[in-house]
Write a protein that holds these residues in place. Sequence first.
Motif, PDB file in Angstrom:
ATOM      1  N   UNK A  44       0.946  -1.298   0.099  1.00 46.39           N
ATOM      2  CA  UNK A  44       0.043  -0.095  -0.058  1.00 46.39           C
ATOM      3  C   UNK A  44       1.020   1.304   0.183  1.00 46.39           C
ATOM      4  N   UNK A  45       0.466   2.237  -0.735  1.00 47.32           N
ATOM      5  CA  UNK A  45       1.395   3.667  -0.912  1.00 47.32           C
ATOM      6  C   UNK A  45       0.168   4.506  -0.544  1.00 47.32           C
ATOM      7  N   UNK A  46       0.635   5.302   0.724  1.00 46.44           N
ATOM      8  CA  UNK A  46      -0.222   6.437   1.334  1.00 46.44           C
ATOM      9  C   UNK A  46       0.397   8.042   1.093  1.00 46.44           C
ATOM     10  N   UNK A  47      -0.264   8.987   0.784  1.00 46.45           N
ATOM     11  CA  UNK A  47      -0.143  10.139   0.739  1.00 46.45           C
ATOM     12  C   UNK A  47      -0.583  10.891   1.832  1.00 46.45           C
ATOM     13  N   UNK A  67      -8.912  19.778   7.459  1.00 44.50           N
ATOM     14  CA  UNK A  67      -8.540  19.982   6.014  1.00 44.50           C
ATOM     15  C   UNK A  67      -7.503  18.822   5.720  1.00 44.50           C
ATOM     16  N   UNK A  68      -7.114  18.060   6.770  1.00 44.32           N
ATOM     17  CA  UNK A  68      -6.036  17.322   6.509  1.00 44.32           C
ATOM     18  C   UNK A  68      -6.355  16.036   5.796  1.00 44.32           C
ATOM     19  N   UNK A  69      -5.685  15.224   5.146  1.00 45.12           N
ATOM     20  CA  UNK A  69      -6.117  14.093   4.209  1.00 45.12           C
ATOM     21  C   UNK A  69      -5.223  13.098   4.222  1.00 45.12           C
ATOM     22  N   UNK A  70      -5.472  11.769   4.088  1.00 44.34           N
ATOM     23  CA  UNK A  70      -4.658  10.645   3.845  1.00 44.34           C
ATOM     24  C   UNK A  70      -5.442  10.013   2.813  1.00 44.34           C
TER      25      UNK A  70
END
Length: 76
Positions: A44-47, A67-70
């Motif tokens: 898995x690759x997350x940003x 407004x944070x996002x994963x």
Amino acid sequence: MNLDFGTAEYAITYSDVVNLPTNSGIATQTLTPSGVPAGSGIQFYFLLIEFFQEVNAVQYPLNNGAFNVLNIVAVQ
């Protein structure tokens, strides 16, 4: 992150944190992972994007994180 659902084993590798200022300009950033986690299973690759406020040269996370996002970028 490698995750083996059969054995419940996992391995995680983190990339370096990159801080970019928010202004009216466009920022181009190339993200290169420091390595690939060892082990078997699904990759898995997350940003993660988080917003901070700088006060007196110290960065503080914004309180509510609305407004944070994963995001999951890829699964292999």
